[in-house]
Design a protein around this motif. Structure first.
Motif, PDB file in Angstrom:
ATOM      1  N   GLY A  90       0.822  -1.201   0.000  1.00 45.27           N
ATOM      2  CA  GLY A  90       0.000   0.000   0.000  1.00 45.27           C
ATOM      3  C   GLY A  90       0.853   1.247   0.000  1.00 45.27           C
ATOM      4  O   GLY A  90       2.084   1.170   0.119  1.00 45.27           O
ATOM      5  N   PHE A  91       0.207   2.378  -0.148  1.00 46.64           N
ATOM      6  CA  PHE A  91       0.911   3.652  -0.219  1.00 46.64           C
ATOM      7  C   PHE A  91       0.577   4.485   1.005  1.00 46.64           C
ATOM      8  O   PHE A  91      -0.588   4.533   1.420  1.00 46.64           O
ATOM      9  N   VAL A  92       1.593   5.111   1.574  1.00 45.87           N
ATOM     10  CA  VAL A  92       1.364   5.915   2.777  1.00 45.87           C
ATOM     11  C   VAL A  92       0.931   7.328   2.381  1.00 45.87           C
ATOM     12  O   VAL A  92       1.595   7.988   1.568  1.00 45.87           O
ATOM     13  N   PHE A  93      -0.175   7.736   2.942  1.00 47.08           N
ATOM     14  CA  PHE A  93      -0.734   9.066   2.696  1.00 47.08           C
ATOM     15  C   PHE A  93       0.279  10.149   3.068  1.00 47.08           C
ATOM     16  O   PHE A  93       0.942  10.063   4.095  1.00 47.08           O
ATOM     17  N   GLY A  94       0.408  11.131   2.178  1.00 46.53           N
ATOM     18  CA  GLY A  94       1.289  12.264   2.460  1.00 46.53           C
ATOM     19  C   GLY A  94       2.762  11.962   2.294  1.00 46.53           C
ATOM     20  O   GLY A  94       3.611  12.812   2.566  1.00 46.53           O
TER      21      GLY A  94
END
Ligand SMILES: [Zn+2]
Length: 160
Positions: free
Chosen positions: A38-42
């Motif tokens: 997944g991708f980390v927000f910010g």
């Protein structure tokens, strides 16, 4: 709705219970990196694929940059726990009433029946009635995610 990516640590307040802990959000306009974490927000750069997704998942796009706005589906684990508890309550009710009929070695509720119908389906139907709509919507909500230079930088709750 097909393949998606997961955005992690998204700072959005649950519109139902007000829980402010970070959430996971599914998005459909990313690289569909199914084996990724997944991708980390910010923080993480997302290789955007603006033309993928489903009708309505793209809200806005700046023509020459990797900037835009997409729709995502956030999940509140507090609300999910609440719905799971209700599910258990209903299941127990049927069990106590002796209404759940299972094959000899039941492994999952899907193999059992209530009044001749699939037991899991009957309970989900009861949940829908309790929540006045889809029980799924009780723990999931739509958000708009702003992407700037391939990074998810802003989130807002969308009204259904
Ligand atoms: Zn919630």
């Amino acid at each position: 709705m097909g393949m998606y990516d997961t955005l992690c640590e998204v700072p959005v307040k649950c519109p139902r219970c007000g829980d402010e802990s970070v959430k996971k959000v599914k998005i459909w306009n990313g690289p569909k990196d199914i084996f990724g974490e997944g991708f980390v927000f910010g923080k993480d750069k997302i290789l955007m694929d603006w033309d993928s997704g489903y009708p309505g998942s793209l809200i806005a796009k700046e023509e020459w940059k990797d900037n835009g706005k997409i729709r995502g589906e956030a999940m509140c684990s507090k609300c999910e726990d609440r719905v799971d508890k209700k599910y258990e309550e209903i299941r127990e009710g049927y069990e106590i009433a002796g209404k759940i009929k299972c094959p000899e070695h039941p492994s999952i509720l899907l193999a059992c029946k209530i009044d001749g119908e699939n037991a899991a389906w009957v309970i989900q139907n009861d949940l829908d009635k309790i929540y006045g709509g889809s029980y799924w919507d009780e723990s999931h909500f739509d958000v708009a995610i702003t992407i700037k230079d391939s990074v998810a930088v802003e989130v807002e709750v969308l009204k259904r």
